[in-house]
Write an enzyme that holds these catalytic residues in place. Structure first.
Site, PDB file in Angstrom:
ATOM      1  CB  SER A  23      28.075  90.962  31.265  1.00  0.00           C
ATOM      2  OG  SER A  23      27.468  89.974  32.035  1.00  0.00           O
ATOM      3  CG  ASP A  68      25.188  90.061  35.454  1.00  0.00           C
ATOM      4  OD1 ASP A  68      23.956  90.198  35.601  1.00  0.00           O
ATOM      5  OD2 ASP A  68      25.701  89.596  34.421  1.00  0.00           O
ATOM      6  CG  ASP A  95      24.017  92.115  31.347  1.00  0.00           C
ATOM      7  OD1 ASP A  95      24.348  91.448  32.348  1.00  0.00           O
ATOM      8  OD2 ASP A  95      23.971  91.642  30.200  1.00  0.00           O
ATOM      9  CG  ASP A 147      23.044  88.367  31.520  1.00  0.00           C
ATOM     10  OD1 ASP A 147      23.675  88.496  32.587  1.00  0.00           O
ATOM     11  OD2 ASP A 147      23.611  88.130  30.432  1.00  0.00           O
TER      12      ASP A 147
END
Length: 459
Positions: free
Chosen positions: A95, A246, A248, A250
């Site tokens: 992340s 960020d 990833d 999400d």
């Protein structure tokens, strides 16, 4: 042996804390727990290919098949497990963490993160496997190939299917993005291709920054955790707004045309108003966490919208949404869930929902954000050796109640022990910065004093 699963899968420094052997063990366990056909995606980290190889080997050894989506956002995997009808999804990502870290997290066949019971099954499987703490590859032995002897399939159209879904989510509202200039900070992560391409297809003039993906600079001085570059790019290019993801993708943080930060609380407030006016806000309720700014809660109350607050963590938010049948929830950090469109936080879908609201209200963000006034917030972390004993102190409880009485409806106090560190977090919000600062310092000083007394009693 310590527990491997944390708040969001298994994470650690790649090759030392999170090894290829552990990835192989997780892949093997996943077939047993989730089923034989598993979809794998990853962000851009340099350790991603090796961890993917470990997963594939484990899945194949257990008699399963790995479907490889390669570099793709976490929410895309949540969406695609349903599209492909597979037994589960795996994401290799840490992340918003630094490049040397990585992680492995799972989704079930419905696109939801694992239940506590499923995590415990994975944990039990890991505890029964040996040599998980040994790294099998060193830098000069790293390999990004070697899947020929495994049961795997490359899905070259995976990103395209997610982009098409995101485009439809926006276009079905009857709008486009023509005339808008948007800067996207991809954080050198998984959104490098999907977010800019989606926005372009919808007609926006897109400027992508930090869109390289060599894997060594993901989240470094960029993205949703450091928006300085995005703010400069928005101002320099006279853009209408900026979107920061960020690693990833999400979550997101927005920057308006004046360079001001629009966090998750602002985004939820604006989108809640839009959904309510469209009669699509189920129960006239939004789910948030206890860390939501008091200004957010007051703004929604003024609109006749209820706020259900949970403990920190997107899993807690999602659980409350599913229990109440609510469609909008999220965190101040920008991890926002629109359950009509995906089963987890989705930075791209969240950005598109905010853009729909901009089109609907026909206002720029710097005007729309006036929907709420953020209360000054002060957070002080105090190191403690015994969080439970300090939190149970009658003196502390009495002091907190006294500060709450002084603040009345114009502020609030939140003391919570950290879930990962030996710290107690003291947070105070008030209408005036000075009041919040003084109250937080007073309580933090008392926490420290009680901590010293607790330590002395132990000695």
């Amino acid at each position: 042996m310590n527990r491997h699963f944390g708040t969001d899968g298994v994470r650690g420094v790649a090759y030392s804390e999170l090894t290829v052997q552990m990835a192989e063990a997780l892949g093997f366990a996943a077939v047993t727990i989730l089923g034989p056909r598993l979809l794998i995606g990853r962000d851009t980290r340099f350790s991603g290919p090796d961890l993917q190889l470990g997963l594939v080997r484990g899945i194949s050894a257990a008699g399963g098949q790995a479907l490889l989506a390669e570099i793709i956002p976490t929410p895309a995997i949540a969406f695609l497990v349903r599209e492909y009808g597979v037994d589960g999804g795996v994401v290799i990502s840490a992340s918003h963490n630094p490049p040397e870290h990585n992680g492995i997290k799972f989704f079930n066949s419905s696109g939801y993160k694992l239940s506590d019971a499923q995590e415990n099954l994975f944990e039990a499987a890991l505890q029964n496997m040996v040599a998980l703490d040994q790294s099998v590859l060193v830098d000069d032995e790293r390999t990004t190939t070697g899947v020929a002897d495994t049961n795997s399939e490359l899905l070259i159209e995976a990103s395209e299917r997610y982009i098409a879904h995101a485009v439809q989510v926006f276009a079905e509202q009857g709008y486009d993005l023509k005339g808008l200039k948007i800067v996207v900070d991809c954080a050198h992560g998984a959104a490098c291709q999907t977010s800019p391409e989606t926005l372009k297809r919808l007609g926006a003039d897109v400027i992508a920054i930090n869109a390289g993906h060599d894997g060594y600079d993901i989240n470094v001085n960029c993205g949703s955790t450091d928006i300085k570059q995005l703010q400069e790019a928005v101002m320099t290019n006279a853009a209408d707004l900026g979107i920061a993801h960020d690693g990833d993708a999400d979550r997101l943080i927005i920057v308006d045309s004046e360079g001001s930060e629009i966090d998750g609380d602002y985004i939820k407030a604006i989108c809640a108003k839009h959904l309510k006016e469209q009669n699509r806000l189920v129960g006239d309720t939004v789910v948030s966490t206890v860390m939501a700014n008091l200004g957010f809660i007051r703004a929604l109350e003024a609109m006749g919208i209820n706020v259900v607050q949970t403990d920190v963590g997107d899993s807690k938010v999602l659980a409350a949404m599913l229990e109440g049948g609510y469609v909008l929830g999220g965190e101040q950090s920008g991890h926002i869930i629109f359950l009509e469109h995906n089963s987890t936080g989705d930075g791209l879908v969240s950005a598109l929902q905010l853009l729909v609201a901009m089109r609907y209200f026909d206002q720029p963000l710097y005007q729309l954000k006036q929907i709420m006034k953020k209360y000054p917030q002060v957070m002080i972390n105090v190191e403690v050796s015994d969080k439970a004993r300090v939190m149970a102190s009658v003196r502390l409880i009495t002091a907190v109640r006294a500060v709450e009485a002084e603040l009345g409806n114009s502020g609030r106090v939140l003391l919570r022990p950290s879930g990962t560190e030996p710290k107690i977090r003291v947070m105070v919000e008030a209408q005036e910065q000075e009041t919040a600062q003084n109250s937080a310092e007073k309580l933090a000083s008392l926490v420290d004093e009680i901590q010293k007394e607790v330590s002395a009693s132990v000695e």
